[in-house]
Enzyme design. Structure first.
Site, mmCIF file in Angstrom:
data_model
loop_
_atom_site.group_PDB
_atom_site.id
_atom_site.type_symbol
_atom_site.label_atom_id
_atom_site.label_comp_id
_atom_site.label_asym_id
_atom_site.label_seq_id
_atom_site.Cartn_x
_atom_site.Cartn_y
_atom_site.Cartn_z
ATOM 1 N N ILE A 1 -6.402 1.146 -1.489
ATOM 2 C CA ILE A 1 -5.683 2.425 -1.366
ATOM 3 C C ILE A 1 -6.574 3.562 -1.860
ATOM 4 O O ILE A 1 -6.600 4.654 -1.278
ATOM 5 C CB ILE A 1 -4.327 2.373 -2.111
ATOM 6 C CG1 ILE A 1 -3.506 1.187 -1.585
ATOM 7 C CG2 ILE A 1 -3.541 3.679 -1.914
ATOM 8 C CD1 ILE A 1 -2.210 0.920 -2.334
ATOM 9 N N ASN B 1 -5.535 -4.765 -18.781
ATOM 10 C CA ASN B 1 -6.131 -3.976 -17.699
ATOM 11 C C ASN B 1 -5.260 -2.768 -17.322
ATOM 12 O O ASN B 1 -5.747 -1.639 -17.252
ATOM 13 C CB ASN B 1 -6.341 -4.876 -16.478
ATOM 14 C CG ASN B 1 -7.161 -4.182 -15.406
ATOM 15 O OD1 ASN B 1 -8.374 -4.305 -15.357
ATOM 16 N ND2 ASN B 1 -6.491 -3.413 -14.555
ATOM 17 N N TYR C 1 3.647 -7.608 -13.914
ATOM 18 C CA TYR C 1 2.966 -6.587 -13.118
ATOM 19 C C TYR C 1 3.797 -5.296 -13.078
ATOM 20 O O TYR C 1 3.332 -4.217 -13.433
ATOM 21 C CB TYR C 1 2.700 -7.106 -11.693
ATOM 22 C CG TYR C 1 2.308 -6.003 -10.749
ATOM 23 C CD1 TYR C 1 1.090 -5.354 -10.898
ATOM 24 C CD2 TYR C 1 3.173 -5.561 -9.742
ATOM 25 C CE1 TYR C 1 0.731 -4.308 -10.058
ATOM 26 C CE2 TYR C 1 2.823 -4.521 -8.909
ATOM 27 C CZ TYR C 1 1.607 -3.895 -9.066
ATOM 28 O OH TYR C 1 1.268 -2.847 -8.251
ATOM 29 N N ASN D 1 5.324 -1.287 0.436
ATOM 30 C CA ASN D 1 4.274 -2.220 0.870
ATOM 31 C C ASN D 1 3.171 -1.513 1.647
ATOM 32 O O ASN D 1 3.310 -1.258 2.850
ATOM 33 C CB ASN D 1 4.896 -3.354 1.680
ATOM 34 C CG ASN D 1 5.685 -4.301 0.789
ATOM 35 O OD1 ASN D 1 6.628 -3.890 0.131
ATOM 36 N ND2 ASN D 1 5.278 -5.544 0.734
ATOM 37 N N HIS E 1 -1.332 -10.913 0.793
ATOM 38 C CA HIS E 1 -0.399 -9.997 1.442
ATOM 39 C C HIS E 1 -0.072 -10.431 2.860
ATOM 40 O O HIS E 1 -0.924 -10.962 3.581
ATOM 41 C CB HIS E 1 -0.970 -8.581 1.437
ATOM 42 C CG HIS E 1 -1.084 -8.008 0.065
ATOM 43 N ND1 HIS E 1 -2.142 -8.286 -0.772
ATOM 44 C CD2 HIS E 1 -0.251 -7.211 -0.645
ATOM 45 C CE1 HIS E 1 -1.956 -7.665 -1.925
ATOM 46 N NE2 HIS E 1 -0.827 -7.004 -1.883
HETATM 47 N N1 UFG Z 1 5.279 -13.453 2.588
HETATM 48 C C1 UFG Z 1 5.401 -14.588 3.355
HETATM 49 N N2 UFG Z 1 4.284 -15.312 3.612
HETATM 50 C C2 UFG Z 1 3.050 -14.971 3.134
HETATM 51 C C3 UFG Z 1 2.931 -13.803 2.344
HETATM 52 C C4 UFG Z 1 4.073 -13.063 2.096
HETATM 53 O O1 UFG Z 1 6.491 -14.942 3.796
HETATM 54 O O2 UFG Z 1 2.078 -15.710 3.385
HETATM 55 C C5 UFG Z 1 6.470 -12.634 2.336
HETATM 56 C C6 UFG Z 1 6.775 -12.444 0.868
HETATM 57 O O3 UFG Z 1 7.526 -13.516 0.371
HETATM 58 C C7 UFG Z 1 7.499 -11.112 0.889
HETATM 59 C C8 UFG Z 1 6.854 -10.354 2.050
HETATM 60 O O4 UFG Z 1 6.223 -11.343 2.845
HETATM 61 O O5 UFG Z 1 8.839 -11.327 1.188
HETATM 62 C C9 UFG Z 1 5.800 -9.366 1.611
HETATM 63 O O6 UFG Z 1 4.901 -10.010 0.727
HETATM 64 P P1 UFG Z 1 3.557 -9.342 0.183
HETATM 65 O O7 UFG Z 1 2.919 -10.334 -0.742
HETATM 66 O O8 UFG Z 1 2.758 -8.835 1.325
HETATM 67 O O9 UFG Z 1 4.056 -8.065 -0.619
HETATM 68 P P2 UFG Z 1 5.103 -7.971 -1.824
HETATM 69 O O10 UFG Z 1 6.332 -7.338 -1.262
HETATM 70 O O11 UFG Z 1 5.311 -9.229 -2.543
HETATM 71 O O12 UFG Z 1 4.327 -7.093 -2.872
HETATM 72 C C10 UFG Z 1 3.718 -5.883 -2.552
HETATM 73 C C11 UFG Z 1 2.474 -5.702 -3.405
HETATM 74 C C12 UFG Z 1 2.818 -5.604 -4.852
HETATM 75 C C13 UFG Z 1 3.890 -4.589 -5.079
HETATM 76 C C14 UFG Z 1 5.059 -4.825 -4.166
HETATM 77 C C15 UFG Z 1 6.048 -3.723 -4.305
HETATM 78 O O13 UFG Z 1 1.602 -6.797 -3.232
HETATM 79 O O14 UFG Z 1 1.672 -5.246 -5.576
HETATM 80 O O15 UFG Z 1 4.608 -4.872 -2.818
HETATM 81 O O16 UFG Z 1 6.993 -3.779 -3.312
HETATM 82 F F1 UFG Z 1 4.341 -4.650 -6.344
#
Ligand code: UFG
Length: 337
Positions: free
Chosen positions: A14, A98, A147, A176, A195
């Site tokens: 970002i 951190n 986090y 996201n 992600h």
């Molecule tokens: N997901 C899957 N399969 C994967 C990866 C992710 O089904 O292989 C799902 C997760 O369970 C979630 C969605 O896709 O439901 C999004 O997952 P991400 O890991 O891409 O993102 P997150 O929503 O978990 O987290 C992101 C950032 C964080 C932040 C958060 C805030 O990575 O740093 O958004 O909303 F805190």
């Protein structure tokens, strides 16, 4: 007047997009402080308005000597953070060190040099499991992992600093972040990747057999988690609007940054199938720990107060930019030109 902007973590995902938008949308000189632990030097624009300083934000002596004593910094944007939620659960002290101590050290040097403006990278993870959707910035903040907690600690620290020292800050809670610049060759590259969109596109590139869908029994339209996917360039633009707002005398505040639209994991996979033309096999797997059913931003405040507008309004358009980056750079920055 804001002449010199320091972007801490400006070589990350970002941060690098924000540096690029600063070169496009402002006249400021941009100083990047990054230790390249998760960032990439290849992201740094070759411009006489961009200065790269390789160093650690928590190294007070270095930052004082090599940054704030050398240059008259008017504003700081702070992107340095560890962001892997499950890692924060198994190693919380690493995250406090951190994300909290690192920011504290930075604020101390800023205070010494009387730097007036601070833009902070916060997260939707400060809300934990929200009670409303879309989530208003004033909603209760009850993080469910270290986090999110470390980001909330900093938000609170900033509030007290603004009251005590007159620091002007904007705390920007990203939902996201995804996508990539539509012209310049920078994009999302985490090692290892966790992600959703990059993982799906790795399937389209033949680097993975399938995408695992973590849980299909959530309380959502198709049982998979709903998230608010916001283009990284739109996020970057919000930082510039926030700085303009503070420089014009706006009061310190927190903002949510999202599109206001929620997409399920299955819908994101479908959008990627459409954009890439690849079948992208998906297999339903057990839930991942700590995933709320739904996170959708109420971004009205950012629109009204900051004058923030978005350029990307559909998941397909966002995925198109991510796909272009991933196709051109199947190994991320390792072999990027
Ligand atoms: N997901 C899957 N399969 C994967 C990866 C992710 O089904 O292989 C799902 C997760 O369970 C979630 C969605 O896709 O439901 C999004 O997952 P991400 O890991 O891409 O993102 P997150 O929503 O978990 O987290 C992101 C950032 C964080 C932040 C958060 C805030 O990575 O740093 O958004 O909303 F805190």
């Amino acid at each position: 007047e804001v002449k010199n902007v320091l972007v801490c973590g400006g070589a990350g995902y970002i941060g690098s997009h924000t540096v690029l938008e600063l070169t496009r949308q402002s006249d400021s000189t941009v100083y990047i402080l990054d230790n390249l632990s998760t960032g990439y030097e290849k992201t740094i624009p070759k411009s006489d308005r961009v200065v790269f300083i390789n160093g650690d934000v928590s190294d007070v002596d270095f930052v004082d000597r090599e940054v704030f004593s050398k240059y008259k910094i008017d504003a700081v944007m702070h992107f340095c953070a560890l962001i892997v939620v499950p890692e924060s659960v198994t190693n919380p002290l690493k995250y406090y060190d951190n994300n909290v101590v690192g920011t504290l050290r930075l604020l101390q040097v800023m205070q010494k040099h009387e730097v007036p403006y601070f833009i902070f990278s916060s997260t939707a993870a400060v809300f934990g499991i929200p009670e409303t959707s879309p989530i208003d910035p004033s909603a209760a903040t009850v993080p469910i992992n270290p986090y999110g907690e470390t980001k909330l600690v900093v938000e609170r620290m900033l509030r007290w600093c603004s009251e005590a020292y007159g620091l002007k800050f904007a705390s920007l809670r990203y939902f996201n972040a995804c996508g990539a610049d539509k012209e310049i060759n920078i994009g999302e590259c985490h090692k290892p990747e966790s992600h959703l969109i990059p993982i799906i596109l790795q399937v389209a590139l033949g680097q993975r057999e399938n995408v695992q869908v973590f849980g299909d029994d959530y309380n959502t339209v198709d049982g998979t988690c709903v998230r608010d996917y916001i283009h990284v360039t739109d996020l970057a633009t919000a930082h510039i609007r926030a700085l303009e707002y503070l420089a014009k005398g706006g009061k310190s505040d927190v903002f949510n940054l999202g599109s206001g639209l929620g997409y399920t994991v299955k819908e994101v996979v479908d959008a990627c199938r459409k954009v890439t033309g690849h079948p992208i096999p998906a297999v339903v797997s057990p839930r991942r720990g700590g995933d709320p059913d739904s996170l959708v931003a109420g971004s009205k405040k950012a629109e009204e107060v900051l004058g923030w507008t978005r350029k990307y309004d559909s998941i397909e358009k966002i995925v198109e930019t991510a796909w272009r980056w991933h196709k051109n750079n199947p190994h991320g920055f390792d072999h990027a030109h």
